[in-house]
Design an enzyme around this catalytic site. Structure first.
Site, PDB file in Angstrom:
ATOM      1  CD  GLU A  78      -0.994  -4.673  -0.649  1.00  0.00           C
ATOM      2  OE1 GLU A  78      -0.491  -3.604  -0.252  1.00  0.00           O
ATOM      3  OE2 GLU A  78      -1.825  -4.715  -1.578  1.00  0.00           O
ATOM      4  CG  ASN A  86      -5.864  -6.125  -1.427  1.00  0.00           C
ATOM      5  OD1 ASN A  86      -5.751  -6.957  -0.522  1.00  0.00           O
ATOM      6  ND2 ASN A  86      -4.875  -5.339  -1.809  1.00  0.00           N
ATOM      7  CD  GLU A 124      -4.915   1.152  -1.567  1.00  0.00           C
ATOM      8  OE1 GLU A 124      -4.825   2.220  -2.189  1.00  0.00           O
ATOM      9  OE2 GLU A 124      -3.966   0.631  -0.957  1.00  0.00           O
ATOM     10  CG  ASP A 143       4.623  -3.559   5.110  1.00  0.00           C
ATOM     11  OD1 ASP A 143       3.597  -3.108   5.673  1.00  0.00           O
ATOM     12  OD2 ASP A 143       5.036  -3.119   4.016  1.00  0.00           O
ATOM     13  CG  HIS A 157       0.668  -1.964   4.177  1.00  0.00           C
ATOM     14  ND1 HIS A 157       1.781  -2.640   3.723  1.00  0.00           N
ATOM     15  CD2 HIS A 157      -0.202  -1.928   3.131  1.00  0.00           C
ATOM     16  CE1 HIS A 157       1.596  -2.980   2.457  1.00  0.00           C
ATOM     17  NE2 HIS A 157       0.409  -2.569   2.077  1.00  0.00           N
TER      18      HIS A 157
HETATM   19  C1  XIL Z   1       3.375  -0.099  -3.486  1.00  0.00           C
HETATM   20  C2  XIL Z   1       4.695  -0.676  -3.979  1.00  0.00           C
HETATM   21  O1  XIL Z   1       5.245  -1.483  -2.962  1.00  0.00           O
HETATM   22  C3  XIL Z   1       5.651   0.432  -4.347  1.00  0.00           C
HETATM   23  O2  XIL Z   1       6.813  -0.100  -4.987  1.00  0.00           O
HETATM   24  C4  XIL Z   1       4.985   1.432  -5.287  1.00  0.00           C
HETATM   25  O3  XIL Z   1       5.861   2.527  -5.494  1.00  0.00           O
HETATM   26  C5  XIL Z   1       3.671   1.927  -4.695  1.00  0.00           C
HETATM   27  O4  XIL Z   1       2.849   0.816  -4.419  1.00  0.00           O
HETATM   28  N1  XIL Z   1      -1.175  -0.825  -1.291  1.00  0.00           N
HETATM   29  C6  XIL Z   1      -1.120  -1.616  -2.411  1.00  0.00           C
HETATM   30  C7  XIL Z   1       0.194  -1.858  -3.066  1.00  0.00           C
HETATM   31  O5  XIL Z   1      -2.140  -2.207  -2.781  1.00  0.00           O
HETATM   32  O6  XIL Z   1       0.055  -1.990  -4.468  1.00  0.00           O
HETATM   33  C8  XIL Z   1       1.180  -0.775  -2.763  1.00  0.00           C
HETATM   34  O7  XIL Z   1       2.446  -1.150  -3.319  1.00  0.00           O
HETATM   35  C9  XIL Z   1       1.265  -0.540  -1.279  1.00  0.00           C
HETATM   36  C10 XIL Z   1      -0.066  -0.099  -0.723  1.00  0.00           C
END
Ligand code: XIL
Length: 300
Positions: A236, A171, A128, A238, A208
């Site tokens: 990641e 990422n 990020e 969802d 996401h």
């Molecule tokens: C999130 C986790 O799922 C949570 O448990 C934590 O509180 C915050 O981080 N981008 C990422 C992940 O790269 O590491 C993040 O994970 C979600 C967004």
């Protein structure tokens, strides 16, 4: 095949999930984990605030639990993440001297990658680093502010020296839509790295998504990045409310790109999710398969 991991393996891909060390004692959780998934990403346990709470004092116990579980069950490990502005201890954020911060960053990367050497398939070396919106600029962070644009290249070069066998990934989120300025900015960086021989092997698309799922151009984006000579991965995933069609479209976008090597969802059951209120995952709180599960299995 009848499980996500085995079906993904038929095309040489993996199907993974984020795992929390604190849930490994939950038998329902581990039963699904070990039946369905052949890759894991520690959800929080490899982040800087979990691994180097104070300078030079490293703790890997929670991450080790996940890695041991993965090794015992033949699951690949994605290392997440080495350099990120978030979940960063205050002592790092308050460093204002470039030489000090560069040394701290290199030592964090080298020590953490060294600890897990031979057990991690791919590392999210930098997470990020680009800003949201239309600027295409780097995100403000202690790394960006103190070290400048070169911190990403420095992190990747350090990572390659620490473990030459691990794949090194950049990422990010909101880089799925091809025409977005943020996507274009990351693309230009990867193209520049490839042309100058800066070691980068893969790009992770967090994915996401809202309930409408991926943008229509997601497949184009994956293909265009892959054409730079890097693997691409959905890291990641969802999706709000987990619509079956949105999940299927996401999986198909990956399946259409030869160098899309794997997909990871960001948790197992809805109740395990960081977005639990949106019920965004493939299993309900009781561990039952949701409609999206079947859609994913069919699309793999
Ligand atoms: C999130 C986790 O799922 C949570 O448990 C934590 O509180 C915050 O981080 N981008 C990422 C992940 O790269 O590491 C993040 O994970 C979600 C967004």
């Amino acid at each position: 095949a009848s499980t996500l991991g085995a079906q993904a393996a038929r095309s040489g891909r993996y199907f993974g999930t984020a795992v929390a060390a604190g849930r490994l004692g939950d038998g329902t959780y581990t039963a699904i984990l070990d039946r369905e998934f052949n890759a894991v990403t520690p959800e929080n346990e490899m982040k800087w605030d979990a691994t180097e709470r104070s300078r030079g004092s490293f703790s890997f116990a929670a991450a080790d639990q996940i890695v041991s579980h993965a090794v015992a069950h033949g699951q690949r490990v994605r290392g997440h993440t080495l350099v990120w502005h978030s979940q960063l201890p205050g002592w790092v954020g308050s460093i204002s001297d470039a030489t000090t911060l560069r040394g701290v960053m290199r030592s964090h990367i080298t020590t953490e990658m060294g600890h897990f050497k031979g057990k991690v398939y791919a590392w999210d070396v930098v997470n990020e680093a680009f800003a949201d919106g239309g600027s295409g600029a780097r995100r403000a962070s202690v790394f960006q502010n103190v070290l400048g644009d070169g911190f990403i290249e420095d992190a990747f070069r350090t990572a390659r020296s620490a473990d030459s066998a691990a794949k090194l990934c950049y990422n990010d989120y909101n880089i799925e839509n091809w025409s977005d300025a943020k996507t274009q900015a990351v693309y230009r960086m990867v193209r520049d790295f490839r042309s100058r021989g800066v070691p980068i092997d893969c790009v992770g698309f967090q994915s996401h998504f809202g309930s409408s799922g991926p943008p229509a151009s997601f497949g184009t984006t994956l293909a265009n990045f892959a054409a730079l000579g890097v693997d691409v991965q959905i890291t990641e995933l969802d999706i709000a409310q987990a619509p079956a069609t949105a999940y299927a479209n996401t999986v198909k976008a990956c399946m259409n790109v030869a160098r899309c090597t794997g997909i990871s969802v960001w948790g197992i059951r809805d109740s395990d999710s960081w977005r639990s209120g949106e019920h965004p995952l493939l299993f309900d709180a009781a561990g039952n398969k949701k409609a999206a599960y079947g859609a994913v299995l069919s699309a793999l």
